[in-house]
Write a protein that holds these residues in place. Sequence first.
Motif, PDB file in Angstrom:
ATOM      1  N   ALA A 172       0.836  -1.206   0.000  1.00 32.73           N
ATOM      2  CA  ALA A 172       0.000   0.000   0.000  1.00 32.73           C
ATOM      3  C   ALA A 172       0.869   1.253   0.000  1.00 32.73           C
ATOM      4  O   ALA A 172       0.562   2.242  -0.682  1.00 32.73           O
ATOM      5  CB  ALA A 172      -0.925  -0.010   1.218  1.00 32.73           C
ATOM      6  N   MET A 173       1.966   1.212   0.747  1.00 34.96           N
ATOM      7  CA  MET A 173       2.887   2.341   0.770  1.00 34.96           C
ATOM      8  C   MET A 173       3.497   2.572  -0.613  1.00 34.96           C
ATOM      9  O   MET A 173       3.627   3.715  -1.071  1.00 34.96           O
ATOM     10  CB  MET A 173       3.998   2.089   1.781  1.00 34.96           C
ATOM     11  CG  MET A 173       5.076   3.148   1.837  1.00 34.96           C
ATOM     12  SD  MET A 173       6.521   2.561   2.732  1.00 34.96           S
ATOM     13  CE  MET A 173       7.038   1.218   1.649  1.00 34.96           C
ATOM     14  N   ALA A 174       3.850   1.485  -1.306  1.00 33.32           N
ATOM     15  CA  ALA A 174       4.408   1.601  -2.653  1.00 33.32           C
ATOM     16  C   ALA A 174       3.377   2.186  -3.616  1.00 33.32           C
ATOM     17  O   ALA A 174       3.726   2.974  -4.500  1.00 33.32           O
ATOM     18  CB  ALA A 174       4.888   0.241  -3.143  1.00 33.32           C
ATOM     19  N   VAL A 175       2.111   1.817  -3.449  1.00 32.54           N
ATOM     20  CA  VAL A 175       1.043   2.383  -4.290  1.00 32.54           C
ATOM     21  C   VAL A 175       0.936   3.887  -4.053  1.00 32.54           C
ATOM     22  O   VAL A 175       0.830   4.678  -5.007  1.00 32.54           O
ATOM     23  CB  VAL A 175      -0.304   1.695  -3.985  1.00 32.54           C
ATOM     24  CG1 VAL A 175      -1.451   2.445  -4.652  1.00 32.54           C
ATOM     25  CG2 VAL A 175      -0.275   0.248  -4.452  1.00 32.54           C
ATOM     26  N   TYR A 176       0.985   4.289  -2.782  1.00 30.72           N
ATOM     27  CA  TYR A 176       0.935   5.725  -2.476  1.00 30.72           C
ATOM     28  C   TYR A 176       2.112   6.456  -3.105  1.00 30.72           C
ATOM     29  O   TYR A 176       1.949   7.515  -3.721  1.00 30.72           O
ATOM     30  CB  TYR A 176       0.931   5.946  -0.967  1.00 30.72           C
ATOM     31  CG  TYR A 176       1.038   7.408  -0.600  1.00 30.72           C
ATOM     32  CD1 TYR A 176      -0.074   8.241  -0.668  1.00 30.72           C
ATOM     33  CD2 TYR A 176       2.262   7.951  -0.208  1.00 30.72           C
ATOM     34  CE1 TYR A 176       0.030   9.592  -0.358  1.00 30.72           C
ATOM     35  CE2 TYR A 176       2.374   9.302   0.100  1.00 30.72           C
ATOM     36  CZ  TYR A 176       1.253  10.117   0.027  1.00 30.72           C
ATOM     37  OH  TYR A 176       1.367  11.438   0.323  1.00 30.72           O
ATOM     38  N   ILE A 236      -1.662   3.918   6.258  1.00 28.35           N
ATOM     39  CA  ILE A 236      -0.529   3.027   5.977  1.00 28.35           C
ATOM     40  C   ILE A 236       0.530   3.174   7.052  1.00 28.35           C
ATOM     41  O   ILE A 236       1.046   2.178   7.590  1.00 28.35           O
ATOM     42  CB  ILE A 236       0.069   3.344   4.594  1.00 28.35           C
ATOM     43  CG1 ILE A 236      -0.947   3.082   3.489  1.00 28.35           C
ATOM     44  CG2 ILE A 236       1.338   2.519   4.356  1.00 28.35           C
ATOM     45  CD1 ILE A 236      -0.543   3.664   2.146  1.00 28.35           C
ATOM     46  N   LEU A 237       0.861   4.426   7.375  1.00 31.25           N
ATOM     47  CA  LEU A 237       1.887   4.672   8.393  1.00 31.25           C
ATOM     48  C   LEU A 237       1.465   4.088   9.733  1.00 31.25           C
ATOM     49  O   LEU A 237       2.286   3.467  10.433  1.00 31.25           O
ATOM     50  CB  LEU A 237       2.133   6.174   8.526  1.00 31.25           C
ATOM     51  CG  LEU A 237       3.140   6.608   9.586  1.00 31.25           C
ATOM     52  CD1 LEU A 237       4.510   5.981   9.331  1.00 31.25           C
ATOM     53  CD2 LEU A 237       3.248   8.133   9.633  1.00 31.25           C
ATOM     54  N   PHE A 286       5.083   7.189  18.328  1.00 29.35           N
ATOM     55  CA  PHE A 286       5.596   6.181  19.257  1.00 29.35           C
ATOM     56  C   PHE A 286       4.461   5.580  20.071  1.00 29.35           C
ATOM     57  O   PHE A 286       4.521   4.416  20.464  1.00 29.35           O
ATOM     58  CB  PHE A 286       6.652   6.781  20.187  1.00 29.35           C
ATOM     59  CG  PHE A 286       7.209   5.769  21.160  1.00 29.35           C
ATOM     60  CD1 PHE A 286       7.909   4.654  20.698  1.00 29.35           C
ATOM     61  CD2 PHE A 286       7.004   5.906  22.519  1.00 29.35           C
ATOM     62  CE1 PHE A 286       8.401   3.704  21.584  1.00 29.35           C
ATOM     63  CE2 PHE A 286       7.496   4.970  23.415  1.00 29.35           C
ATOM     64  CZ  PHE A 286       8.202   3.860  22.948  1.00 29.35           C
ATOM     65  N   GLY A 287       3.414   6.364  20.293  1.00 28.47           N
ATOM     66  CA  GLY A 287       2.251   5.806  20.980  1.00 28.47           C
ATOM     67  C   GLY A 287       1.616   4.667  20.214  1.00 28.47           C
ATOM     68  O   GLY A 287       1.114   3.696  20.806  1.00 28.47           O
ATOM     69  N   VAL A 288       1.650   4.738  18.882  1.00 28.40           N
ATOM     70  CA  VAL A 288       1.103   3.645  18.064  1.00 28.40           C
ATOM     71  C   VAL A 288       1.989   2.403  18.176  1.00 28.40           C
ATOM     72  O   VAL A 288       1.492   1.277  18.186  1.00 28.40           O
ATOM     73  CB  VAL A 288       0.966   4.102  16.600  1.00 28.40           C
ATOM     74  CG1 VAL A 288       0.386   2.990  15.740  1.00 28.40           C
ATOM     75  CG2 VAL A 288       0.075   5.345  16.509  1.00 28.40           C
ATOM     76  N   VAL A 289       3.300   2.599  18.273  1.00 29.39           N
ATOM     77  CA  VAL A 289       4.205   1.469  18.526  1.00 29.39           C
ATOM     78  C   VAL A 289       3.824   0.784  19.840  1.00 29.39           C
ATOM     79  O   VAL A 289       3.753  -0.449  19.925  1.00 29.39           O
ATOM     80  CB  VAL A 289       5.671   1.940  18.578  1.00 29.39           C
ATOM     81  CG1 VAL A 289       6.589   0.788  19.001  1.00 29.39           C
ATOM     82  CG2 VAL A 289       6.112   2.474  17.224  1.00 29.39           C
TER      83      VAL A 289
END
Length: 326
Positions: A23-27, A56-57, A180-183
Motif C-alpha cells: 500500500a505504501m508503494a502504491v501511495y 498506511i503509516l 511512538f504511541g502507536v508502537v
Amino acid sequence: MAEIGKRVRLTVIDIARGVALFAMAVYHLFWDLWYFGFLPFDVGSDPRWVFFARSILASFVFLVGVGLALGHGEGIRWKSFWRRWFFALGGAVAITIATLIAFPDSFVYFGVLHAIALFMLMGLPFLFLPVPVVALVALVFILPPFFVSNVLFDEKIFSWLGFWVVPPVTNDLVPVFPWFGVVLLGILATRLGKTALLPKLATIQPTGKVPRAFAFVGRWSLPFYLIHQPVLLAVIVPLSMLLGTQDALREQDFLRSCQSTCETAGTSAAMCTTYCQCGLEGLDADELWDAVYSGVLTPEQQTKLDENNRQCSALIYPELLNPPAQ
C-alpha cells in the motif's frame, strides 16, 4: 522477526506487513506520478490521499511494536536486535543522503526509518513494564498533538518531536508524538493476545500465491522499502523527460500563480493572461526556469528577467514602452 519464541513464525504478521508495504508503494507511485506531472491533483495535500498515507503509516508503525513484542518479549535477543537496528539506521542514513541530493529543499531528515530506529530503542522497556503502564504511556504520546502546538516545532531541529503549527518542508516526517504511541499500542496488543490469540494465528499458513508474495515482502521489509522508490523513479523520471510532463506542470503552475498575483494587483483577467503568457515565453526563450525556481540568478540572468518583465508590461500598458513627450 514475527516469531513466537525462537522458531515458530507468524506468517499472518508477515502478510500484514507485506500488505502495508505494498500500500505504501502504491501511495508513492501516485505521489511520484503527481510530482512529475502525470496527474492533475496534488497527492500530497488531497485529504483522501493524506488519510490513505496516514493509515498506511499507522499500520506500519503498529507492526513495529508487534514485531518487538514477538521477537523480544521473552527476553531481548541482543544480537538479532542490534542487527535489525543497524539495518534500520543504515537505511535511514541512506534515505537522508539520497533525498538531500535529489530534493535538497525537502530532504528527509526524520522519516519512517529514522523513527523506527529510535522507536525500537524506546520500545524495549515497555516489553516488560506492567500492561497498564504501557497503555497509559501510549495515551501520553498519542493525545497531546491533538491539543498542543507551538511555532517552535515548525523548525527542523525540533519538528521531529511533533507539535508544529505549520509542517516543515520535507518529503517524509514521522514525529515521536503521536507515532511512538502507536508502537506502544502494537506492543500492548501483542502482550494482551499472547496467550489466547497468537497460538491460533500461528496455525494459519496461507498457501495461495498472493498471500505468499505478501509474506515474502513482509519478511524482507527493509530491502523492499529501500529499493521500491528508486525502481519507481527509474521508470517515471525518464518517461517524464520523454513526454515533457514536468515541464507542462511547471508551466501550468507558473501561469496559475502569475494570473492570481496579477489580478490581485487590480489588472483585468484578460490583460493578466496576456502578461503571464508573455512572461512564460520569455522564461523559455532565455532559459531562465531553473534560475527563477532556485531563486539564485546571476546579474546577467536578472537583467534578462527584468527586460522580459518590462516587455510584457508594455504589452498591456503600451505607455510604459513609449511614454508621452513632456
